[in-house]
Design an enzyme around this catalytic site. Sequence first.
Site, PDB file in Angstrom:
ATOM      1  N   ALA A   1       0.793  -1.235   0.000  1.00 12.03           N
ATOM      2  CA  ALA A   1       0.000   0.000   0.000  1.00 12.03           C
ATOM      3  C   ALA A   1       0.826   1.287   0.000  1.00 12.03           C
ATOM      4  O   ALA A   1       0.400   2.295  -0.557  1.00 12.03           O
ATOM      5  CB  ALA A   1      -0.929   0.002   1.216  1.00 12.03           C
ATOM      6  N   ALA A   2       1.980   1.278   0.649  1.00 12.30           N
ATOM      7  CA  ALA A   2       2.761   2.510   0.784  1.00 12.30           C
ATOM      8  C   ALA A   2       3.359   2.929  -0.561  1.00 12.30           C
ATOM      9  O   ALA A   2       3.662   2.064  -1.386  1.00 12.30           O
ATOM     10  CB  ALA A   2       3.873   2.292   1.809  1.00 12.30           C
TER      11      ALA A   2
ATOM     12  N   GLY B   1       0.837   5.191  -0.520  1.00 16.54           N
ATOM     13  CA  GLY B   1      -0.561   5.542  -0.323  1.00 16.54           C
ATOM     14  C   GLY B   1      -1.361   5.968  -1.520  1.00 16.54           C
ATOM     15  O   GLY B   1      -2.534   6.339  -1.373  1.00 16.54           O
TER      16      GLY B   1
ATOM     17  N   LYS C   1      -2.758   4.318  -4.014  1.00 12.30           N
ATOM     18  CA  LYS C   1      -3.938   3.497  -4.280  1.00 12.30           C
ATOM     19  C   LYS C   1      -4.852   3.408  -3.055  1.00 12.30           C
ATOM     20  O   LYS C   1      -6.073   3.360  -3.196  1.00 12.30           O
ATOM     21  CB  LYS C   1      -3.510   2.118  -4.777  1.00 12.30           C
TER      22      LYS C   1
ATOM     23  N   ASP D   1       1.938  -3.129   4.250  1.00 11.35           N
ATOM     24  CA  ASP D   1       3.188  -2.979   3.526  1.00 11.35           C
ATOM     25  C   ASP D   1       4.305  -3.491   4.436  1.00 11.35           C
ATOM     26  O   ASP D   1       4.158  -3.480   5.664  1.00 11.35           O
ATOM     27  CB  ASP D   1       3.442  -1.514   3.148  1.00 11.35           C
TER      28      ASP D   1
ATOM     29  N   ARG E   1       8.033   3.726   4.675  1.00  8.99           N
ATOM     30  CA  ARG E   1       7.061   4.083   3.641  1.00  8.99           C
ATOM     31  C   ARG E   1       5.645   4.109   4.206  1.00  8.99           C
ATOM     32  O   ARG E   1       4.793   4.877   3.739  1.00  8.99           O
ATOM     33  CB  ARG E   1       7.172   3.119   2.460  1.00  8.99           C
TER      34      ARG E   1
ATOM     35  N   ASP F   1       3.964  -8.795   6.038  1.00 14.02           N
ATOM     36  CA  ASP F   1       4.000  -9.510   4.765  1.00 14.02           C
ATOM     37  C   ASP F   1       2.903 -10.570   4.846  1.00 14.02           C
ATOM     38  O   ASP F   1       3.040 -11.546   5.583  1.00 14.02           O
ATOM     39  CB  ASP F   1       5.367 -10.158   4.559  1.00 14.02           C
TER      40      ASP F   1
ATOM     41  N   ASP G   1      -1.071  -4.428  -5.424  1.00 18.22           N
ATOM     42  CA  ASP G   1      -0.152  -3.715  -6.307  1.00 18.22           C
ATOM     43  C   ASP G   1       1.222  -4.233  -5.917  1.00 18.22           C
ATOM     44  O   ASP G   1       1.870  -3.711  -5.012  1.00 18.22           O
ATOM     45  CB  ASP G   1      -0.273  -2.211  -6.106  1.00 18.22           C
TER      46      ASP G   1
ATOM     47  N   CYS H   1       3.548  -2.438 -12.075  1.00 14.68           N
ATOM     48  CA  CYS H   1       4.041  -1.394 -12.989  1.00 14.68           C
ATOM     49  C   CYS H   1       5.263  -1.950 -13.719  1.00 14.68           C
ATOM     50  O   CYS H   1       6.357  -1.408 -13.638  1.00 14.68           O
ATOM     51  CB  CYS H   1       4.368  -0.107 -12.239  1.00 14.68           C
TER      52      CYS H   1
END
Length: 445
Positions: A262-263, A265, A267, A285, A290, A312, A333, A386
């Site tokens: 998530a970090a 932030g 999304k 995260d 982060r 995790d 993500d 990505c």
Amino acid sequence: MKKLTGWSERAKAIKILTLFEKDKKLREHLEKETSGVDPQDRAFIREITAGTVRYLKLLDFSVERATGKKLKKQCPIVRNALRLIAYQLFFTGVPPYAAVNETVEAVKRLLNRKSAGFVNAVSKKLVGFDYKREVKRIEDYYERISTLYSFETWMVKRWENFYGKEELQPLLEGLNRVAPLFLRVNRIKIDQKELIKVLRERKIEVEPHPFIPDMIRVKGRVLIEELPGYKEGYFYIQDPASYLAAYLLEPKPGELILDVGAAPGGKTTAIASLTKNGAKIVAVDVNPERMNLLKKNAERLGVENLELVVTDISKDEDFIKRYYKSFDRILIDAPCSATGVIRRHPEGKWNKSIELIKHNQKVQCRLIRAAKDLLKEGGKLLFSVCSLEREEGENNLEFALKEGFKTLPFNNLPKELKHQFKDGGLRLFPHKNDTDGFFYTKLTC
């Protein structure tokens, strides 16, 4: 303009490039070395250092071909000064005399007169050097293309294999373009029309994205922290492709949603915006620092109903027990090679490897497997990376199907992107969509 062409800014750029050589990190060194620097000067330093890193292979080839000097034999400051001069001469509107003289002066201040004299003498051979003509003389096709566009040769070969010869050069060109600046509207505090009005009233040239909701493009150069609405939390800086991961998840008020990786932030806060704080979000995260950034971003944007967990999920049995089959929607993500965001982070050209890609794929598979234990029956999982690598996209989709997931259509996919949705996966590209390179798939079990 005097400041923007001064020796001191170039001295800082040389320092940053010298640090980059050691660890292949750029952003961290840029932030540290330009802290407290005038914003306009900071933007100039960022432009010439990032540009030099972006075209590193081409610059090294050009300097060596033009001067007959092997860069490896030069000391780091001299080597990076020559690279910096070549970048300014080839890719900026900086007058040649300023590019050379001010960089030479920086070398004199950082080292000594003798080194400065050497750089001055050598760099004169770069003025007027036709790098395109010289690159054409490289016999091997892959080496020629990878030098011209300044990528590792193994990357170029892979992408041609993945996407075909016709797509290769447009893709490389797209990855070399400086990414446009987009703001993602924070629906918690403002709507798109209102934010556009606020920005235009301050004479900032903006336009809404032609088909992706909540995205506003800012034209020209601006200082982000000084944009109206930044401190108020009216927007978040985000690429349209990154925002799409949250948008395609289709989060709804009243749902329990897990955001993995998530970090910092982007999304998480997009999910909160889309639901106007109506969903309960658990953001996880592995990186505590982060996560602190995520907390700050969430506070600025007015995000509520948020739980932050540093963990995790693929290894945390307690987390899985606590939330077993509980989440209505999960967004993964996943950590990845990030080859899709090279236009934003040009250092990514030089710090990747096949080993890294394979390692990331294993991590991604573990996250997908863990998500199956956390997702409600009939719940929805959005997996995104990505990355331009098949291992991190299409191959992970194949893994998910073997694990018992089924693909779902994207109900809210803009019609302009529907032709890119194939076999349960969606890919976006810089050269086709003017976005970062992303892969998405939507799954259920």
